[in-house]
Scaffold this active site. Structure first.
Site, PDB file in Angstrom:
ATOM      1  N   CYS A  25      13.082  11.036   7.625  1.00 52.54           N
ATOM      2  CA  CYS A  25      13.026  10.594   8.913  1.00 52.54           C
ATOM      3  C   CYS A  25      14.237  11.040   9.734  1.00 52.54           C
ATOM      4  O   CYS A  25      14.026  11.137  11.228  1.00 52.54           O
ATOM      5  CB  CYS A  25      12.564   9.074   9.208  1.00 52.54           C
ATOM      6  SG  CYS A  25      13.740   8.085   8.166  1.00 52.54           S
TER       7      CYS A  25
ATOM      8  N   GLU B 172       8.235  16.800  15.888  1.00 55.67           N
ATOM      9  CA  GLU B 172       8.654  16.495  14.691  1.00 55.67           C
ATOM     10  C   GLU B 172       8.341  17.504  13.577  1.00 55.67           C
ATOM     11  O   GLU B 172       7.344  17.748  13.137  1.00 55.67           O
ATOM     12  CB  GLU B 172       8.616  14.912  14.118  1.00 55.67           C
ATOM     13  CG  GLU B 172       9.443  14.590  12.904  1.00 55.67           C
ATOM     14  CD  GLU B 172       9.088  13.246  12.219  1.00 55.67           C
ATOM     15  OE1 GLU B 172       7.721  12.862  12.221  1.00 55.67           O
ATOM     16  OE2 GLU B 172       9.912  12.727  11.690  1.00 55.67           O
TER      17      GLU B 172
ATOM     18  N   LYS C 144       0.960  -1.146  -0.054  1.00 57.39           N
ATOM     19  CA  LYS C 144      -0.025   0.050  -0.046  1.00 57.39           C
ATOM     20  C   LYS C 144       0.813   1.351   0.124  1.00 57.39           C
ATOM     21  O   LYS C 144       1.579   1.567   0.807  1.00 57.39           O
ATOM     22  CB  LYS C 144      -0.909   0.060   1.384  1.00 57.39           C
ATOM     23  CG  LYS C 144      -1.859   1.005   0.982  1.00 57.39           C
ATOM     24  CD  LYS C 144      -2.691   1.681   2.339  1.00 57.39           C
ATOM     25  CE  LYS C 144      -1.792   2.978   2.585  1.00 57.39           C
ATOM     26  NZ  LYS C 144      -1.810   4.216   1.690  1.00 57.39           N
TER      27      LYS C 144
ATOM     28  N   GLU D 235       8.750   1.658  11.522  1.00 61.08           N
ATOM     29  CA  GLU D 235       9.961   2.536  11.367  1.00 61.08           C
ATOM     30  C   GLU D 235       9.008   3.724  11.317  1.00 61.08           C
ATOM     31  O   GLU D 235       8.304   4.121  10.469  1.00 61.08           O
ATOM     32  CB  GLU D 235      10.397   2.258   9.898  1.00 61.08           C
ATOM     33  CG  GLU D 235      11.132   0.997   9.882  1.00 61.08           C
ATOM     34  CD  GLU D 235      12.553   0.606  10.570  1.00 61.08           C
ATOM     35  OE1 GLU D 235      12.968   1.632  11.115  1.00 61.08           O
ATOM     36  OE2 GLU D 235      12.656  -0.666  10.870  1.00 61.08           O
TER      37      GLU D 235
HETATM   38  P1  NAD Z   1       1.929   8.524   7.450  1.00 58.62           P
HETATM   39  O1  NAD Z   1       1.949   7.974   8.753  1.00 58.62           O
HETATM   40  O2  NAD Z   1       1.030   9.639   7.606  1.00 58.62           O
HETATM   41  O3  NAD Z   1       1.589   7.734   6.289  1.00 58.62           O
HETATM   42  C1  NAD Z   1       2.333   6.407   6.152  1.00 58.62           C
HETATM   43  C2  NAD Z   1       1.268   5.366   5.309  1.00 58.62           C
HETATM   44  O4  NAD Z   1       0.582   5.008   6.366  1.00 58.62           O
HETATM   45  C3  NAD Z   1       0.664   6.000   4.354  1.00 58.62           C
HETATM   46  O5  NAD Z   1       0.747   5.018   3.129  1.00 58.62           O
HETATM   47  C4  NAD Z   1      -0.676   6.166   4.874  1.00 58.62           C
HETATM   48  O6  NAD Z   1      -1.773   5.915   3.782  1.00 58.62           O
HETATM   49  C5  NAD Z   1      -0.880   4.983   5.844  1.00 58.62           C
HETATM   50  N1  NAD Z   1      -1.822   5.016   6.751  1.00 58.62           N
HETATM   51  C6  NAD Z   1      -2.421   6.290   7.416  1.00 58.62           C
HETATM   52  N2  NAD Z   1      -3.200   5.875   8.473  1.00 58.62           N
HETATM   53  C7  NAD Z   1      -3.306   4.788   8.366  1.00 58.62           C
HETATM   54  C8  NAD Z   1      -4.024   3.556   9.077  1.00 58.62           C
HETATM   55  N3  NAD Z   1      -4.880   4.174   9.912  1.00 58.62           N
HETATM   56  N4  NAD Z   1      -3.748   2.372   9.039  1.00 58.62           N
HETATM   57  C9  NAD Z   1      -2.885   1.841   8.097  1.00 58.62           C
HETATM   58  N5  NAD Z   1      -2.112   2.639   7.311  1.00 58.62           N
HETATM   59  C10 NAD Z   1      -2.355   4.188   7.377  1.00 58.62           C
HETATM   60  O7  NAD Z   1       3.430   9.319   6.977  1.00 58.62           O
HETATM   61  P2  NAD Z   1       3.773  10.101   6.158  1.00 58.62           P
HETATM   62  O8  NAD Z   1       3.236  11.360   6.418  1.00 58.62           O
HETATM   63  O9  NAD Z   1       3.511   9.526   4.725  1.00 58.62           O
HETATM   64  O10 NAD Z   1       5.356  10.060   6.129  1.00 58.62           O
HETATM   65  C11 NAD Z   1       6.000  10.926   7.012  1.00 58.62           C
HETATM   66  C12 NAD Z   1       6.388  10.321   8.597  1.00 58.62           C
HETATM   67  O11 NAD Z   1       6.818   9.194   8.381  1.00 58.62           O
HETATM   68  C13 NAD Z   1       7.339  11.064   9.385  1.00 58.62           C
HETATM   69  O12 NAD Z   1       6.793  10.956  10.544  1.00 58.62           O
HETATM   70  C14 NAD Z   1       8.677  10.406   8.973  1.00 58.62           C
HETATM   71  O13 NAD Z   1       9.315  10.599  10.170  1.00 58.62           O
HETATM   72  C15 NAD Z   1       8.188   8.913   8.907  1.00 58.62           C
HETATM   73  N6  NAD Z   1       9.330   8.112   8.342  1.00 58.62           N
HETATM   74  C16 NAD Z   1       9.886   7.253   9.193  1.00 58.62           C
HETATM   75  C17 NAD Z   1      10.880   6.590   8.547  1.00 58.62           C
HETATM   76  C18 NAD Z   1      12.108   5.440   9.013  1.00 58.62           C
HETATM   77  O14 NAD Z   1      12.530   4.762   8.565  1.00 58.62           O
HETATM   78  N7  NAD Z   1      11.753   5.446  10.365  1.00 58.62           N
HETATM   79  C19 NAD Z   1      11.193   6.845   7.187  1.00 58.62           C
HETATM   80  C20 NAD Z   1      10.427   7.803   6.553  1.00 58.62           C
HETATM   81  C21 NAD Z   1       9.371   8.457   7.125  1.00 58.62           C
END
Ligand code: NAD
Length: 495
Positions: A279, A378, A171, A245
């Site tokens: 991140c 963040e 997804k 992650e």
């Molecule tokens: P997000 O959490 O909003 O979304 C990530 C994914 O989760 C998307 O595909 C989204 O559609 C899905 N999602 C949203 N709600 C969901 C639910 N209730 N159930 C299942 N899936 C759901 O994150 P974002 O805005 O796309 O990315 C930014 C965030 O990701 C930042 O906090 C960043 O630090 C983190 N990030 C972490 C890493 C790491 O390796 N630790 C790497 C990149 C980004």
């Protein structure tokens, strides 16, 4: 209009909802995709479950060959994949070319280490017995990924998951699904049907149904701490494996012995790369007083020299933020921090001369305190907050104080500083003098609120495998400790 990728072919959704994918630099539509539904998610998981037994039994050498073919196909398709990544996500194309290459290298790494992977042989507890372990795939893995590195963070999941014999349902972020759909067809189209599936859509419409789906054995998630926590709670109800992650507010310390010119350029890159939407961005910068004036001046120089614009232009260093919501959130964090007393040394506002999109100027803030939003929350945008500290002790102490634990960076050649900081700071990755460099063969992940589990390295393969202990007695015989227990009466001590 792009459909779903299920069972090795394009597939229609159960509904006809469509989402327009917008270029965050130009605000023009790039393409349309199907908005997947819970039924679509279940259809994909069912197809993946059907394909898994055959895929799981295929010799690792053969699976490895298919992964090598996928890596080759990615390199051949790098021009189009990198273009799509830039159009949908805004990142400069040069960074997206790197992203495609890193994905191909990751595929090659897991194609090989999965061939080499082994269980262990264990000394048995009695004669004529043999004990060993074998590694088995989990089943179907749901890979739920964010917008900022759409293919790389996906590859860190699917390369090891597939190499270990799992099938996958992907997804992508609803904001950046196009490169993933292209990848499925052009780079994984040669895989057996059902091994790799993509269902586009929202977290609620597709993500949550996948977490609850009985066909899914493991959820591999990268994204925000808020969503990751929600997924962990849901998955716990099914006792389902999760790999999380999550977010981070990583520190970067510049000690007084550092080469200030190198440290300022490195810190600026570590903070402004991908418009700060990384991140492991250096989100809290601590600099020791003795060199602070020089460091801050050079850091500001670096920030001001960054060329902001459309990522398709070859001389662009930094593109837009991903969305209006993201831009407004960053603006709000800056505003609240300035109201609390932060001083702006560069940038400080959105940029209208870079294009119609969601551009924000590389911003440098000083005189910030730990309680200010730009430090305590963040900030997923190009906002650097610099704190001047008295000495190394204070720097390490403050850097270590965090609810998060993703990465940490330092600039020093002082062994004692480096070892003390490494010991005191909780972080999945600790970088000395070279911020943000990843290595396919080394584990990556977070501690505390930055997540649980590891990607990459051998740990990243084990995240998608179960260990089975096999106990063999090659001379079948009745055991003296079986029923009836009256035969063991003599062993009973007096009470
Ligand atoms: P997000 O959490 O909003 O979304 C990530 C994914 O989760 C998307 O595909 C989204 O559609 C899905 N999602 C949203 N709600 C969901 C639910 N209730 N159930 C299942 N899936 C759901 O994150 P974002 O805005 O796309 O990315 C930014 C965030 O990701 C930042 O906090 C960043 O630090 C983190 N990030 C972490 C890493 C790491 O390796 N630790 C790497 C990149 C980004």
């Amino acid at each position: 209009m792009k459909q779903l990728w299920i069972g090795g072919q394009w597939a229609k959704s159960s509904k006809s909802d469509v989402r327009s994918i917008i270029n965050p630099a130009t605000l023009e539509p790039v393409d349309e995709v199907t908005e997947g539904t819970p039924e679509d998610a279940h259809r994909a998981s069912s197809v993946a479950a059907e394909a898994q037994p055959h895929w799981g039994k295929m010799p690792a050498l053969e699976r490895g060959k298919l992964l090598h073919d996928a890596a080759r196909a990615m390199r051949e398709d790098r021009a189009i994949l990198s273009r799509l990544l830039t159009l949908e996500g805004g990142k400069p194309r040069i960074e997206n070319l790197d992203e495609v290459e890193w994905c191909a290298a990751c595929l090659e790494y897991y194609a090989e280490i999965a061939r080499n992977s082994h269980g262990s042989s264990i000394p048995p507890v009695a004669e004529h017995q043999i004990n060993f372990t074998i590694k088995e795939p989990l089943g179907v893995v749901a890979a739920i990924v964010p917008f900022n590195y759409p293919l790389l963070l996906l590859m860190w999941k699917i390369a090891p998951a597939l190499a270990a014999g799992n099938t996958v349902v992907i997804k992508p972020s609803e904001l950046t699904p196009l490169s993933t759909l292209r990848l499925a067809e052009t780079c994984f189209g040669h895989f057996p049907k059902g091994v790799l599936n993509v269902v586009t859509g929202t977290g609620q419409g597709v993500g949550e149904p996948l977490v609850d789906d009985p066909n899914i054995a493991c959820v591999a998630f990268t994204g925000s701490t808020a969503v990751g926590t929600r997924i962990a709670v849901r998955a716990a109800q099914h006792l389902k494996r999760v790999n999380l992650e999550l977010g981070g507010i990583d520190p970067l310390i510049v000690f007084e012995d550092a080469d200030v010119e190198v440290a300022a350029a490195g810190a600026a890159w570590a903070r402004f790369l991908n418009a700060g939407q990384v991140c492991t961005s250096a989100k809290r910068i601590y600099v020791v007083e003795a060199i602070a004036k020089d460091f801050v001046a050079r850091f500001v120089e670096n920030a001001k020299a960054i060329k902001v614009g459309n990522g398709m232009d070859a001389d662009t260093d930094m593109g837009p933020l991903i969305s209006k919501v993201a831009l407004e959130r960053v603006e709000d964090q800056v505003e609240r921090s300035v109201a609390a007393g932060a001083k702006i040394l560069a940038g400080g506002a959105r940029l209208s001369n870079a294009g119609p999109g969601y551009f924000h100027a590389p911003t440098v803030l000083t005189e910030v305190k730990e309680s200010f939003p730009v430090v305590s929350e963040e900030v997923f945008g190009p906002i650097a907050s610099i704190q001047v500290v008295k000495d190394a002790d204070e720097a390490i102490k403050r850097a270590a104080k965090s609810e998060y634990g993703l990465g940490a960076n330092i600039y020093t050649s002082n062994l004692s500083y480096a070892m003390r900081a490494m010991t005191e700071i909780k972080a999945g990755t600790f970088w000395v003098n070279d911020p943000l460099t990843d290595n396919d063969a080394a584990p990556f992940g977070g501690m505390r609120k930055s997540g649980m589990g590891r990607e990459l390295g051998e740990e990243g393969l084990d995240a998608f495998r179960e260990t089975k202990h096999v106990h063999i007695d090659y001379i079948p015989e009745k055991k003296g400790y079986w029923f009836p227990y009256k035969n063991r009466k003599a062993e009973m001590p007096d009470c």
